[in-house]
Write an enzyme that holds these catalytic residues in place. Structure first.
Site, PDB file in Angstrom:
ATOM      1  N   CYS A  12     -17.970 -15.351  -2.833  1.00 49.68           N
ATOM      2  CA  CYS A  12     -17.072 -15.920  -1.826  1.00 49.68           C
ATOM      3  C   CYS A  12     -16.247 -14.826  -1.160  1.00 49.68           C
ATOM      4  O   CYS A  12     -15.991 -14.860   0.044  1.00 49.68           O
ATOM      5  CB  CYS A  12     -16.136 -16.947  -2.468  1.00 49.68           C
ATOM      6  SG  CYS A  12     -16.971 -18.332  -3.248  1.00 49.68           S
ATOM      7  N   ASP A  19       9.371  18.512  -7.773  1.00 50.34           N
ATOM      8  CA  ASP A  19      10.467  19.121  -7.031  1.00 50.34           C
ATOM      9  C   ASP A  19      11.607  19.342  -8.022  1.00 50.34           C
ATOM     10  O   ASP A  19      11.749  18.610  -9.001  1.00 50.34           O
ATOM     11  CB  ASP A  19      10.902  18.181  -5.905  1.00 50.34           C
ATOM     12  CG  ASP A  19      12.178  18.648  -5.235  1.00 50.34           C
ATOM     13  OD1 ASP A  19      12.198  19.790  -4.763  1.00 50.34           O
ATOM     14  OD2 ASP A  19      13.146  17.866  -5.213  1.00 50.34           O
TER      15      ASP A  19
END
Length: 747
Positions: free
Chosen positions: A23, A422
């Site tokens: 489907c 970072d």
């Protein structure tokens, strides 16, 4: 839910009537044929489609018509929401009727096991089985008709053909029986198969509602009303009527209705629904508060800064919904397999029937074996295997403060080999303070500090705030002509003087004497300080005025979190714009090893993406899978360049938009938790696909060889879907970042 994107637009549409992976393929094909559709992704578990269109002419109505023409029911948004809010026994009535009518038919089979031969009259079997076949089973005929009209196949077609064949065979045997002889009929097989399939679909629906608990819980955090502060006093109004700038009163124990800033009072706020952190957070005047969080003991007044879809809670809900609707790359392969699966099964059933007839079996037995093949081969488990795991994984992650924006990030995260961080605001607190000053010969430190504070006036940079705090109480002149030099510093005119404030390498490029402050620079760098300098451009060149040394602190728990990642076998790298000495000093405080290449220093913000690219190419066998963790605007390119971007939720919206995963609190331990939930989810996907394929690949030959009756085949088919959903729901037992296994740990 409809979202406007520029320049394209996206729609999320609920879909009723889908039963299996076939489907999904049919609906996607129908949507992709609509002019203007860029992408269409259909999810069986959420029973919805996410469609991206490129033209304004392609409206939601056109897309809904395409879904209806494909044989499925487009659902309104409110209907989808109401379905999610249903009770645990919703939809059980057809199953109960099926059980009541099928049980008398199945009793003779049970009697045979204990040596009793109970046989209902043929007319009673017919009377019991026919309502199950054509009333309770009407949904299968309807969906099968749509499939045939579209020249496609699905689960309903297999069930409809298989059970109809059993029912018709029973009717024919009954009507052609001679005299008082009652032949063996197969009404019970068809009725029980339909009942089992209905039971399986009901259990599926119930499990689906559990996978969407995270979304429902987030929606429940929105208060219906707020206390608006007007000239006449407090007035209770619907939250939908609140506007930016309004002042609201929030009483102890109430939820903050929308995002805003505290203007009066102080309190403790429970933000666990956002961050997963159970401890209340103190809030004073000027602090930001988030809609949905719970006010503590203080009565406070807030000013609204965001409403509607712009609030943090709305963005979180949108992220989780998009992640649950998204399709993982592996699911696309499954969908392609499912498209050809049903036609192949029909052919196998026909071959089974013909082979048994050729071997001399009667048409009765040959047909029953073919029916068993049709029933057990339904590919519904294949369609649910991946989306069910993704829904459960993203839902449990959201409860622990980890927002996964797309399925690709979820599927990729467990493959990460290198994690780049970072430094400022990610591994460190991000609130540097001024550690020391060194004026140039002949300069006054206080006067130079006042000039530095003037140059930094109006800046929100952490170093600027540290300078302003150090110069607090000192009168400072106004600065004019401020000009930022990205990644380097700032220029300004102060009291008729051209001043430059920024990194030492930049000022030396501008003409500053590199031998100035040599002793002080070495001393501060040994302490791990970050350095900036104030200089003045004069007719004779750039003259140094003041050296400023800044220090930051590692985040609590960051060192332990990094060690846990190292124990998972991951390579760790810290990327910093600081000079090498300062970066390496902080790295050692965090437990990183600069001597092993775990520090990349003096990296300009614009070069972080290139640094990530080099890390990706740095593996001994070619490409490495790299994750980037950051929190600032300047981290966004690197987050986008990495295979997996993880943004700290205490950072900027730009960083969160660029990342595939957002960590809602600035806890480095959540990085390992995000990788862990990815690994667990991926394991569930593989387990589900394995079991789904096992049911089909093992069940079809057994049915074709006559070892499975249609009833057993129906039970196995229903069990396959239920087991896939139940296995995915085991992810809800994940207890969060406190329990981080080794890298290859699996659920």
């Amino acid at each position: 839910m409809t979202q406007n994107l520029s320049p394209s637009q996206s729609y999320d549409i609920g879909i009723g009537g889908m039963t299996c992976a076939s489907c999904v393929g049919r609906v996607e094909k129908a949507l992709k044929k609509v002019p203007g559709v860029e992408t269409a992704s259909v999810n069986l578990a959420t029973e919805s489609a996410h469609v991206q269109v490129s033209t304004a002419d392609t409206s939601e109505g056109v897309l809904r018509r395409a879904i209806r023409d494909a044989g499925y029911e487009p659902l309104a948004t409110d209907k989808t929401a109401s379905m999610q809010a249903q009770g645990p026994w919703t939809g059980f009535a057809p199953v109960a009727w099926g059980m009541a009518l099928s049980l008398p038919l199945a009793l003779p089979m049970l009697g045979d096991l204990i040596g009793r031969h109970w046989m209902l009259p043929a007319w009673l079997q017919f009377a019991l089985a026919t309502p199950v076949q054509f009333i309770l089973g009407a949904r299968f005929y309807k969906a099968a008709g749509h499939a045939l009209a579209a020249r496609a196949g699905n689960m309903d077609l297999l069930v409809a053909i298989g059970t109809s064949a059993g029912w018709l065979l029973s009717v024919w045997l009954w009507l052609t029986a001679h005299g008082d002889h009652t032949p063996h009929l197969y009404f019970e097989g068809s009725a029980v198969v339909i009942t089992l399939v209905l039971l399986g679909k009901w259990l599926e629906a119930r499990a689906k509602r559990q996978t969407t608990e995270a979304i429902r819980a987030l929606h429940a955090l929105r208060p219906e009303t707020a206390h608006l502060l007007t000239d006449e006093g407090e007035q209770e109004v619907p939250v939908a009527e609140i506007r930016v700038g309004d002042r609201l009163v929030v009483k102890p124990g109430e939820r903050f209705p929308v995002d805003g800033l505290l203007r009066e009072g102080q309190t403790q706020v429970d933000e666990s629904m956002l961050t997963g952190e159970p401890l209340p957070v103190p809030k004073r005047m000027g602090a930001a508060v988030t809609g949905g969080s719970i006010n503590g003991e203080g009565r406070v007044c807030m000013q609204v800064t965001a409403v509607g879809q712009e609030t943090t809670l709305a963005r979180i809900i949108r992220l989780v919904e998009e992640a649950q609707v998204a399709k993982a790359p592996i699911q696309r392969l499954v969908d392609r397999v499912a498209e050809v699966f049903v036609p192949v099964v029909l052919a196998l059933a026909l071959v089974t029937d013909l082979v048994w007839l050729w071997l001399g079996a009667g048409y009765e037995h040959a047909l029953i074996h073919a029916v068993a093949v049709l029933v057990i081969a339904c590919p519904c488990a294949l369609g649910l295997a991946t989306p069910a795991a993704i829904m459960a994984g993203t839902g449990v992650a959201a409860r622990h403060g980890i927002l996964i924006k797309d399925a690709q990030a979820l599927e990729m995260a467990h493959q990460v080999q290198t994690v780049a961080f970072d430094k400022t605001g990610t591994l460190t607190v991000g609130q540097p303070r001024l550690l020391g000053l060194a004026p140039a010969p002949g300069q006054d430190a206080t006067a130079a500090l006042v000039l530095a504070a003037a140059v930094q006036s109006g800046s929100e940079h952490p170093l600027a705030r540290a300078v302003a705090q150090a110069a607090q109480g000192l009168a400072r002149p106004a600065a004019h002509g401020l000009q930022a030099v990205p990644g380097r510093g700032v220029r300004a005119q102060v009291a008729g003087r051209e001043l430059l404030l920024g990194s030492l390498p930049w000022l030396q490029e501008e003409g500053l004497d590199p031998t100035l402050w040599q002793t002080e620079v070495a001393r501060f760098q040994q302490q791990g300080a970050s350095l900036s300098a104030l200089a003045e451009r004069t007719p004779t060149g750039v003259q140094g005025l003041l050296l400023l040394a800044f220090g930051d602190e590692p985040k609590p728990g960051a060192r332990q979190a990094l060690q846990a990642l190292r124990e998972r076998g991951l390579q760790l790298v810290m990327i910093s714009g600081d000079n090498r000495a300062a970066a390496e000093a902080m790295a050692r405080r965090l437990g990183l090893r600069p001597e092993d290449g775990e520090v990349l220093a003096e990296v300009l913000p614009g070069d972080k993406a290139q640094a990530i690219a080099r890390l990706r190419e740095g593996g001994p066998h070619g490409q490495r899978v790299v994750a980037m963790v950051g929190d600032g605007v300047n981290d966004a390119p690197a987050l986008a360049a990495a295979d997996v971007g993880l943004a700290m939720g205490n950072g900027t919206d730009v960083a969160m938009h660029a990342a595939g995963i957002t960590l809602m609190r600035g806890d480095v331990a959540l990085v390992g938790a995000a990788l862990e939930i990815s690994a667990r989810t991926e394991a569930k996907i593989r387990q589900n696909l394995f079991w789904a394929f096992v049911y089909n690949t093992a069940g079809i030959p057994l049915a074709a060889l006559g070892y499975l009756s249609p009833v057993i085949a129906g039970a196995a088919m229903a069990l396959s879907s239920v087991s896939v959903m139940a296995n995915a729901l085991l992810l809800k037992r994940w207890s969060g970042p406190a329990h981080a296994p080794a890298k290859d740990g699996r659920a």
